[in-house]
Design an enzyme around this catalytic site. Sequence first.
Site, PDB file in Angstrom:
ATOM      1  N   ASP A  19       0.845  -1.201   0.000  1.00  0.00           N
ATOM      2  CA  ASP A  19       0.000   0.000   0.000  1.00  0.00           C
ATOM      3  C   ASP A  19       0.881   1.252   0.000  1.00  0.00           C
ATOM      4  OD1 ASP A  19       1.040  -0.413   2.527  1.00  0.00           O
ATOM      5  OD2 ASP A  19      -0.696   0.361   3.569  1.00  0.00           O
ATOM      6  N   ASP A  58       2.150   4.521   1.888  1.00  0.00           N
ATOM      7  CA  ASP A  58       2.289   4.930   3.280  1.00  0.00           C
ATOM      8  C   ASP A  58       1.275   6.062   3.550  1.00  0.00           C
ATOM      9  OD1 ASP A  58       3.760   4.322   5.644  1.00  0.00           O
ATOM     10  OD2 ASP A  58       4.821   6.220   5.470  1.00  0.00           O
TER      11      ASP A  58
END
Length: 286
Positions: free
Chosen positions: A208, A210
Amino acid sequence: MSRIGVIGGSGLYQIEGIKSVKKITLATPFGKPSGQFITGKLEGREVVFLPRHDIGHRIAPSQINYRANIFGMKKLGVERIISVTACGSLKEELKPMDFVVVDQFVDRTNFARKMTFFEKGIVAHIGFAHPVCHVLTGTLYRAAMGLGLRAHERGTYINMEGPAFSTLAESNLYRSWGMDIIGMTNFAEAKLAREAEICYSTLAAITDYDCWHPDHATVTLEMVLGNLRKNIGNSKQVLLETIRNLPEKRDCPCVNALEYAIVTDKKYIPQKTKKDLKIIIGKYIK
Ligand SMILES: [Zn+2]
């Protein structure tokens, strides 16, 4: 036959298809490794596998005994380590599910974790300007591209302490430094592997963005876990392809990394240190 080591990160606790599996419990002068080492044959090559958080993900990044893990790999005859790791992205163009073949590290841990084998009456300064093995990373990158995956040939991995993720201010700070991805474990491994003259590489799979990213707030744990699962499946393909393509013999500077690194006068190095570090320094110091 030289062995290829694989260290599994979040989500990678086993590798299917290893033949003649043996589970090995090892003691090291630096304490206990993360768990049992799995040895066997994969794609006709000798491999050694270790999940760094242990099966069931029971060891936090700050508590991992990195020295014991790398020493154990050395003891088992491992000459190259491919570390598979989940990470967060600090750049828009590095998208979830992309691979980054790391070429640089920045250390932002709190120095509590032990990152050197050289402390008891022996000093060694290894060269670490280029912390990964260029042969290994080249093979990894070509394997990922050959499989049609989105992969980036290089990237800087900032190693935070954890276990909590970054604050927004930290995330933006790392972005302002030009960092590419963020993780909690690989820096210590890379350093210790270099000291042990083991080739090291990091295959980082992005789960993902941050927290700096506007999408971050809408990302659910389910989405992250979904990405992690897909990444692990892809990582295993990249691993197999890399293991198939690695040359049997090493021809890279990692092989002699310690040759001019030990600065302590041999006559002052304690016998116990010589004995403990024999598999690492034995070819230079009797
Ligand atoms: Zn190398």
